[in-house]
Design a protein around this motif. Sequence first.
Motif, PDB file in Angstrom:
ATOM      1  N   GLN A 138       0.837  -1.195   0.000  1.00 40.99           N
ATOM      2  CA  GLN A 138       0.000   0.000   0.000  1.00 40.99           C
ATOM      3  C   GLN A 138       0.876   1.251   0.000  1.00 40.99           C
ATOM      4  OE1 GLN A 138      -2.952  -0.577   3.059  1.00 40.99           O
ATOM      5  NE2 GLN A 138      -3.858  -2.279   1.956  1.00 40.99           N
ATOM      6  N   ARG A 181      -4.203   1.899  -7.267  1.00 44.61           N
ATOM      7  CA  ARG A 181      -4.610   2.581  -8.503  1.00 44.61           C
ATOM      8  C   ARG A 181      -4.454   1.633  -9.694  1.00 44.61           C
ATOM      9  NH1 ARG A 181      -6.471   7.578 -10.770  1.00 44.61           N
ATOM     10  NH2 ARG A 181      -6.056   8.393  -8.711  1.00 44.61           N
ATOM     11  N   PHE A 227     -10.271   7.414  -1.835  1.00 49.63           N
ATOM     12  CA  PHE A 227      -9.433   6.688  -2.794  1.00 49.63           C
ATOM     13  C   PHE A 227     -10.221   6.379  -4.060  1.00 49.63           C
ATOM     14  CE2 PHE A 227      -8.382   2.494  -4.562  1.00 49.63           C
ATOM     15  CZ  PHE A 227      -7.156   2.805  -5.119  1.00 49.63           C
ATOM     16  N   CYS A 284      -9.990   7.623  -8.137  1.00 46.20           N
ATOM     17  CA  CYS A 284      -9.941   6.691  -9.273  1.00 46.20           C
ATOM     18  C   CYS A 284     -11.077   6.937 -10.262  1.00 46.20           C
ATOM     19  CB  CYS A 284      -9.997   5.244  -8.768  1.00 46.20           C
ATOM     20  SG  CYS A 284      -8.542   4.748  -7.828  1.00 46.20           S
TER      21      CYS A 284
END
Length: 174
Positions: free
Chosen positions: A102, A108, A140, A144
């Motif tokens: 991580q 991603r 997160f 994306c």
Amino acid sequence: MTLTFQLDPQIGPALRDDVLALWADVSNAGGAVGFVPPVTTEDIRPELVRHLAAMAEGRTRLLVGRDEEGTVAATAFFTYNQHRLQKHYIWLYTVMVHPRYQGKGYGRELMDAAADAARAFDGIEAIRLTCRGGTGADRFYAACGYKEVGRVPGAIRVAPGDDRDDITMLLPVA
């Protein structure tokens, strides 16, 4: 270093055990993937068996990301909708990156690989997923390209007195 992704890998004992170990490591590091630590692989095994059964029935698909040594470092499960009016989107579940990876861009990469895979699925126009509030996962997923499309306050009870929102997010892929 980047991951190598494979959709619908052959499931055998080694891959099954690698996914179990990943799931336990992610859960025990505080990852919001259906369990609350501490857990063992034996705690997780029944849930993985349900995923594998759905794969055998053609309702679920697995995306695996491996590091340069071939170790399973990331996974995501796609589940097709069974309702005839919702077959144009697919659900993404159990999105995991091993804790040691991580912060290195692997998350991603996994999400990009998932979007690319979904674009190749016949008739799929979007990916939906849910995430546990209070973890930062929603930020997160938004980074994306996912948009929050729903939220149920307090729907996830992590522990007595610790209720979290269940957040639904959507990414168009068509």
